[in-house]
Design a protein around this motif. Structure first.
Motif, PDB file in Angstrom:
ATOM      1  N   CYS A 166       0.753  -0.864   0.156  1.00  0.00           N
ATOM      2  CA  CYS A 166       0.042   0.012  -0.064  1.00  0.00           C
ATOM      3  C   CYS A 166       0.957   1.009  -0.233  1.00  0.00           C
ATOM      4  CB  CYS A 166      -0.578   0.083   1.350  1.00  0.00           C
ATOM      5  SG  CYS A 166      -1.925  -1.396   1.242  1.00  0.00           S
ATOM      6  N   VAL A 167       1.154   1.809  -0.925  1.00  0.00           N
ATOM      7  CA  VAL A 167       2.659   3.531  -1.422  1.00  0.00           C
ATOM      8  C   VAL A 167       1.479   3.758  -1.789  1.00  0.00           C
ATOM      9  CG1 VAL A 167       4.471   3.329  -2.451  1.00  0.00           C
ATOM     10  CG2 VAL A 167       3.373   1.375  -2.668  1.00  0.00           C
ATOM     11  N   ALA A 213      -2.552  -1.213  -9.165  1.00  0.00           N
ATOM     12  CA  ALA A 213      -3.687  -0.391  -8.705  1.00  0.00           C
ATOM     13  C   ALA A 213      -3.060   1.237  -8.092  1.00  0.00           C
ATOM     14  CB  ALA A 213      -4.918  -1.135  -7.912  1.00  0.00           C
ATOM     15  N   ALA A 214      -3.682   2.058  -8.887  1.00  0.00           N
ATOM     16  CA  ALA A 214      -3.531   3.534  -8.905  1.00  0.00           C
ATOM     17  C   ALA A 214      -4.305   4.484  -8.625  1.00  0.00           C
ATOM     18  CB  ALA A 214      -2.113   3.698  -9.687  1.00  0.00           C
ATOM     19  N   THR A 215      -4.383   5.955  -9.251  1.00  0.00           N
ATOM     20  CA  THR A 215      -5.316   6.977  -9.123  1.00  0.00           C
ATOM     21  C   THR A 215      -4.104   7.545 -10.468  1.00  0.00           C
ATOM     22  OG1 THR A 215      -4.875   7.415  -6.467  1.00  0.00           O
ATOM     23  CG2 THR A 215      -5.124   9.688  -8.351  1.00  0.00           C
ATOM     24  N   LEU A 262      -1.681   8.732 -15.043  1.00  0.00           N
ATOM     25  CA  LEU A 262      -1.805  10.871 -15.729  1.00  0.00           C
ATOM     26  C   LEU A 262      -3.469  10.970 -14.742  1.00  0.00           C
ATOM     27  CD1 LEU A 262      -1.170  10.877 -19.310  1.00  0.00           C
ATOM     28  CD2 LEU A 262       0.678  11.168 -17.332  1.00  0.00           C
ATOM     29  N   GLN A 263      -3.302  11.933 -13.792  1.00  0.00           N
ATOM     30  CA  GLN A 263      -4.581  12.545 -13.181  1.00  0.00           C
ATOM     31  C   GLN A 263      -4.230  14.307 -13.272  1.00  0.00           C
ATOM     32  OE1 GLN A 263      -7.207  10.354 -13.509  1.00  0.00           O
ATOM     33  NE2 GLN A 263      -8.512  12.635 -13.062  1.00  0.00           N
ATOM     34  N   ASP A 264      -5.433  14.550 -13.890  1.00  0.00           N
ATOM     35  CA  ASP A 264      -5.614  15.719 -13.683  1.00  0.00           C
ATOM     36  C   ASP A 264      -6.654  16.584 -12.392  1.00  0.00           C
ATOM     37  OD1 ASP A 264      -4.087  17.227 -14.905  1.00  0.00           O
ATOM     38  OD2 ASP A 264      -5.178  17.574 -16.591  1.00  0.00           O
ATOM     39  N   SER A 265      -6.137  17.687 -11.455  1.00  0.00           N
ATOM     40  CA  SER A 265      -7.257  18.180 -10.613  1.00  0.00           C
ATOM     41  C   SER A 265      -7.246  17.102  -9.533  1.00  0.00           C
ATOM     42  CB  SER A 265      -8.845  18.526 -11.307  1.00  0.00           C
ATOM     43  OG  SER A 265      -8.870  18.901 -12.734  1.00  0.00           O
ATOM     44  N   VAL A 266      -6.365  16.683  -8.827  1.00  0.00           N
ATOM     45  CA  VAL A 266      -5.967  15.808  -7.703  1.00  0.00           C
ATOM     46  C   VAL A 266      -5.662  16.121  -6.345  1.00  0.00           C
ATOM     47  CG1 VAL A 266      -6.846  13.884  -8.529  1.00  0.00           C
ATOM     48  CG2 VAL A 266      -4.821  13.932  -8.809  1.00  0.00           C
ATOM     49  N   HIS A 267      -5.502  15.986  -5.016  1.00  0.00           N
ATOM     50  CA  HIS A 267      -4.291  16.526  -4.825  1.00  0.00           C
ATOM     51  C   HIS A 267      -3.231  14.895  -4.020  1.00  0.00           C
ATOM     52  CE1 HIS A 267      -7.044  15.415  -1.271  1.00  0.00           C
ATOM     53  NE2 HIS A 267      -7.328  15.820  -2.298  1.00  0.00           N
ATOM     54  N   ASP A 268      -3.344  13.894  -4.929  1.00  0.00           N
ATOM     55  CA  ASP A 268      -2.435  12.925  -3.839  1.00  0.00           C
ATOM     56  C   ASP A 268      -2.795  12.058  -5.612  1.00  0.00           C
ATOM     57  OD1 ASP A 268      -0.659  11.760  -2.083  1.00  0.00           O
ATOM     58  OD2 ASP A 268      -2.551  11.769  -0.657  1.00  0.00           O
ATOM     59  N   PHE A 269      -1.730  11.357  -4.927  1.00  0.00           N
ATOM     60  CA  PHE A 269      -1.486   9.948  -5.735  1.00  0.00           C
ATOM     61  C   PHE A 269      -1.139   8.579  -5.465  1.00  0.00           C
ATOM     62  CE2 PHE A 269       0.212   7.147  -8.548  1.00  0.00           C
ATOM     63  CZ  PHE A 269      -0.371   7.401  -9.808  1.00  0.00           C
ATOM     64  N   ALA A 270      -1.991   7.319  -4.781  1.00  0.00           N
ATOM     65  CA  ALA A 270      -1.701   6.538  -3.942  1.00  0.00           C
ATOM     66  C   ALA A 270      -1.756   5.346  -5.021  1.00  0.00           C
ATOM     67  CB  ALA A 270      -2.844   6.501  -3.157  1.00  0.00           C
ATOM     68  N   TRP A 271      -1.056   4.260  -4.376  1.00  0.00           N
ATOM     69  CA  TRP A 271      -0.781   3.408  -5.490  1.00  0.00           C
ATOM     70  C   TRP A 271      -0.776   1.524  -4.467  1.00  0.00           C
ATOM     71  CZ3 TRP A 271       3.826   0.515  -6.852  1.00  0.00           C
ATOM     72  CH2 TRP A 271       5.024   1.338  -5.694  1.00  0.00           C
TER      73      TRP A 271
END
Ligand SMILES: [Zn+2]
Length: 1024
Positions: A166-167, A213-215, A262-271
């Motif tokens: 869980c990163v 699995a990721a943002t 890739l993702q726009d308009s988010v405030h975090d990234f988890a994978w």
């Protein structure tokens, strides 16, 4: 995050600003990330490189940038996270090995290519970069750094369980700079997030057979095809290891693949990644025609759980506004911060359960898109989201039970269990649990300031109930329109509390002061029906909050009509025109926060208009305010004098606390052929100021006992027995805590214990003892005690100081204190328990019976003159039952008969040490030492002379712990000469010190039956 409610505690305001601005500015910073990361699954490490483009949209010049380095939260036991975990009663991380810990290192920050000046702050998971040139308003800069992360075991949110990763909270990340300035906050378990919006371009390299699995949106087409294949693998097949080919699945490929998200308009990234993840895929089409792909990653077989992601996306999109992203995922992994945890477009749950998945997916709207400062204003995310989740459950008629409370999925059982039909019923129970005990806290305080239990009962309980009340008061359409426009206006903009309140007031045009008051105080709403005559109903507000409330006219338990009334304080008459009504009830649908509903109903006919029908229930139930509940439970007991006792316990309360609580347990004794048992009654008062609650009560007990055995060595012992009757009025003050998170509990108690003796029926038939023998004199003990209990997870301690006035022919005053300290070793469950006792008599009298004396030994029943303990053979001075010890006085682990050599009506000091030994053996070692002004009396013809000799005594040996603090067996192995010679005197026949009989006479045991009282256990229990 979905909370699991637990118990807990300390002090620390983590926010940089004590008085945060309650309105957001009309600008916000932007952070765009480009990260490449590679997993080393042999060492549980990540090596990565990050580039952040930071845009200063504020009107201010920035001279520094704060960066969160949250993997460092797991570096040592001094971090804010580690301290909070321990305060919250969880010592797992405290005892973790170096190998299980985690951190971030290899950092080398450069600003626009130039090496930066940076250093760690006092929180090692925050660093400060000092800019060489100020960053002007409207300008951007580029921050780069390599970094490497050691992934900890799962203690909270980030972590690995074997090779499942869980990163989360894993990369260097600028803190939010907003209207309040920098919001640099250390990572915490209790207390969530606040992050800047931006775009993410993340490339993840893992061994080829990992599922990631990721943002965001996966860019690799071949990977998408492979994931489709993973959809069709059955779980059993996935877990098979019988052939080499199957087994290979669990061995990491030597070859790596790089996946880009890739993702726009988010405030975090988890994978998240695992070699064993299976994928369920689905999609939903929103009203606008937008398609959202949904994914569920898990290891175990499931029944199409991905559909719950679909339902959540549809439900929240309809009620709040459309989901703006292209995909939504949930990943099932082990997790230790609640039952689920949200990240943008992806959520982490610990089981594929409908309620948890809906809750976590729902966070996308609050945590994800509105993106409040959750650390300072947890209600703006968790409370809103929990409210919507419960609305979802209500719509779906999902039983309102959390795991742990799960009893049966059928609605009937829930009803029987007292939760009511609505999911909000459970939230009410949570809120009442804290509020009734006057333990609650206001809603609008920062997350780390909540006592852990209250974080659940208030943030997830009280506040969602307030939204529910607001919804019912405004009506669904106005409430939903208000929330939709709030969402539309503030999405991607971090609204602060006043932004919501301003919006709610102006949109609805209502006076919502009551709502604010409910938010910021612990005032407990309570309306009461005073009278109802010819449609004129007098209502009294017993609290100071003028919240609106509904009243229903009812007939045969169904609601005929309901009207809402604006709130008021004091008394008011309201009017109903309905005819042929049986009763009126305030808040019949239970949508307000009314804390005492017992006074909400009035019948229009009959004599007892406010009396509810009596309901008898076996064992117990949650409170039903519309019934006079009497719970019952068969009980059985035994002691040497009463022999077997059979009876029935009756009590009125389990949880939540009622104002008046009683328990009465009469039993028939087959030994004395009469009725014995116990009873207690208590009235609780909530108070403000230095006391939290005041309890006024009376305890009673009546059991057999044998006065003679205690004094004389008759042979044979008489069968004759007395009965003692204990009546004890009590007054107890619980001190308020200055800081609700403190685990230090203090109280002051006063009790007057009356002990009254009587002969029992059998005494007249006694063959040995004359029936004329007089009953022992009654006596009274007045006692004032102070208790301090520090319940911290390690090295806990407690203090009790007692002043007694004994009134038994003469008045005698004694004072004594007991201090207990546990010292925990490096390993969990390994500890040293220490008890220090000191006591002295302030007055003396020759008329004082010896049972009031201080004793070196752990006392037996004869010395339990307060009759506080449950003993099998209270009066025994010889034989097995005389070897039952109670913790009192010097507390040496030797039998009562030996103790006679060392007692006093002067003074006594002692220390008892018990320690565990290495290894799994349930044996402990004990040492008891004592210094006593021992009394001896010599009687001659000229009278009695008392002499006092200070003597030192000791006993050491081994203790077998069968159930800690409940059943323990003590074997003394070494002792002082006085004790040894007493043994010789008493057991002359077994003088050989090495003989087994000699040793067996020294064995004692502790059987703490009071600890096993189930009623006490339930009333003091936590919600789990
Ligand atoms: Zn949540």
């Amino acid at each position: 995050m979905r909370a699991i409610l637990l118990f807990i505690f300390s002090v620390i305001s983590f926010c940089l600003f004590s008085q945060p601005k309650q309105k957001q500015a009309n600008w916000q910073q932007k952070t765009d990330y480009n990260i490449s990361v590679k997993l080393n699954d042999e060492q549980n490490k990540l090596s990565a490189f990050e580039k952040i483009t930071y845009t200063n949209n504020s009107p201010n010049e920035l001279n520094e940038i704060y960066i969160h380095l949250w993997p460092n939260a797991y570096r040592n036991i001094e971090t804010a996270f580690a301290k909070q975990k321990l305060e919250n009663g969880d010592a797992e991380f405290y005892y973790s090995t170096e190998e299980d810990k985690g951190w971030i290192d290899s950092l080398d920050f450069k600003i626009n290519g130039q090496r930066a000046k940076w250093y760690l702050t006092k929180d090692i998971d925050i660093c400060k970069i000092e800019l060489l040139q100020p960053l002007k308003s409207g300008e951007k800069l580029e921050i780069t750094t390599p970094f490497s992360v050691k992934i900890p075991k799962v203690f909270s949110r980030m972590g690995h369980e074997g090779q499942m990763y869980c990163v989360t909270q894993w990369y260097p990340k600028p803190a939010v700079y907003d209207a309040n300035g920098w919001n640099a906050i250390p990572y915490l378990d209790e207390g969530e997030f606040y992050s800047e919006f931006g775009s993410f371009d993340v490339s993840i390299s893992v061994p080829k057979n990992y599922v990631v699995a990721a943002t965001g949106n996966l860019q690799n087409e071949d990977e998408k095809v492979w994931l489709k294949e993973r959809t069709n693998i059955k779980a059993e097949e996935n877990n098979r290891t019988d052939t080499i080919k199957n087994f290979q699945r669990f061995v990491s490929s030597k070859e790596f693949k790089t996946l880009r998200f890739l993702q726009d308009s988010v405030h975090d990234f988890a994978w998240f990644c695992s070699k064993r993840f299976l994928v369920e895929q689905s999609s939903v089409v929103l009203k606008s025609g937008k398609k959202v792909n949904t994914f569920l990653y898990h290891v175990d077989p499931s029944q199409n759980s991905v559909k719950w992601i679909d339902s959540a996306i549809n439900f929240y999109s309809k009620l709040l506004g459309e989901y703006p992203y292209d995909n939504a995922s949930a990943v099932v992994t082990p997790l230790k911060a609640g039952a689920g945890m949200e990240y943008p477009t992806i959520t982490n749950v610990d089981a594929a359960e409908e309620g948890v998945i809906v809750h976590e997916v729902g966070h996308n709207w609050f945590y994800g898109i509105l993106a409040n400062n959750e650390r300072t204003y947890p209600w703006m995310d968790e409370s809103f989201n929990n409210y919507y989740e419960k609305r979802f459950e209500y719509k779906q008629k999902i039983p309102a039970l959390h795991r742990g409370f799960h009893f049966n999925k059928s609605g009937d059982k829930n009803q029987r269990f007292g939760f009511g039909e609505t999911p909000f019923g459970l939230l009410q129970q949570n809120y009442l649990f804290s509020a009734r005990k006057n333990n609650d806290q206001p809603v609008n305080i920062p997350a780390p300031d909540f006592e852990e239990m209250n974080y659940g009962t208030i943030v997830y309980g009280k506040a969602p109930l307030m939204f529910h009340q607001l919804q019912d008061y405004l009506g669904d359409s106005l409430f939903d329109a208000m929330m939709q426009s709030y969402y539309e206006k503030w999405k991607f903009k971090h609204p602060l509390p006043e932004d919501f309140f301003d919006h709610a007031k102006s949109f609805t045009g209502k006076n919502l002061d009551w709502f604010n008051q409910l938010f910021s105080t612990t005032t407990k709403p309570d309306y009461k029906i005073v009278s109802a005559r010819k449609g004129e109903i007098v209502i009294k507000n017993k609290s100071s909050i003028a919240a609106p409330f509904p009243v229903s006219a009812m007939k045969q338990d169904s609601v005929i009509s309901t009207k809402w009334f604006e709130g008021f304080t004091g008394k008011k008459t309201i009017l109903f025109t309905e005819k042929q009504i049986d009763k009126f009830r305030i808040d019949a649908y239970e949508t307000t926060l009314d804390v005492y509903r017992k006074n909400n109903t009035i019948s229009t006919r009959g004599i007892f208009k406010k009396m509810e029908p009596i309901s008898f229930q076996l064992l117990g139930n949650l409170e039903n305010p519309y019934k006079t509940q009497i719970f019952y439970s068969p009980i059985i007991g035994a002691n040497l004098y009463n022999k077997t006792m059979i009876g029935m316990a009756f009590y009125n309360s389990l949880i939540p606390q009622k104002k008046v609580e009683y328990a009465i347990a009469p039993m028939y004794s087959f030994g004395t052929n009469d009725v014995v048992g116990y009873a207690n009654f208590e009235r609780h008062f909530n108070t403000d100021g230095i006391f939290k609650q005041v309890h006024v009560g009376v305890n009673g007990a009546r059991f057999g006992y044998n006065y003679f055995n205690a004094f004389t060595n008759f042979s044979p012992f008489p069968t004759f027995a007395f009965t003692y009757n204990k009546i004890e009025p009590t007054l107890c003050f619980d001190l308020n805590k200055e800081n609700k998170r403190s685990v230090i509990e203090q109280s002051i108690q006063f009790r007057s214990t009356f002990i009254l003796f009587s002969k029992n029926a059998n005494s007249n038939n006694d063959p040995i003892y004359p029936p004329s023998f007089t009953v022992p004199a009654n006596y009274r003990v007045d006692e004032l005690s102070y208790f301090m209990n520090n319940k911290k997870a390690i090295n806990k301690n407690a203090l009790k100081v007692t002043l007694q006035n004994i009134n038994d022919n003469v008045d005698l005053v004694k004072i004594f204190a007991e201090f207990k300290q546990t010292i925990n070793y490096e390993k969990p469950k390994k500890k040293l328990d220490m008890r220090i006792f000191g006591g002295m008599f302030l007055t003396q009298s020759t008329a004082l019976p010896t049972n009031y004396y201080f004793l070196m030994c752990g006392n037996s029943g004869y010395f339990d003159y307060m009759f506080d303990h449950s003993l099998l053979g209270r009066s025994e001075v010889d034989g097995l039952f005389s070897h039952q010890l109670i913790e009192q006085g010097g507390n040496m682990h030797i039998p009562i008969d030996v103790a006679y050599i060392v007692n006093t009506d002067s003074w006594l000091f002692s220390a008892n040490l018990v320690t565990t030994i290495p290894g799994p053996i349930p044996v402990r070692l004990f040492v008891d030492v004592g210094y006593i002004n021992a009394k001896s009396s010599i009687t001659t013809t000229s009278g009695t002379t008392n002499t006092y000799t200070p003597t030192f005594q000791y006993v050491a040996g081994a203790k077998i712990v069968v159930v800690e603090d409940v059943f323990e067996i003590n074997l003394p192995l070494f002792n002082s000469d006085d004790i040894e010679s007493k043994f010789g005197l008493l057991y002359g026949g077994y003088k050989d010190e090495n003989s087994l009989q000699h040793l067996s006479h020294k064995i004692t045991f502790t059987l703490n039956l009071n600890k096993l009282n189930p009623l006490k256990a339930i009333r003091t229990a936590a919600i789990n």
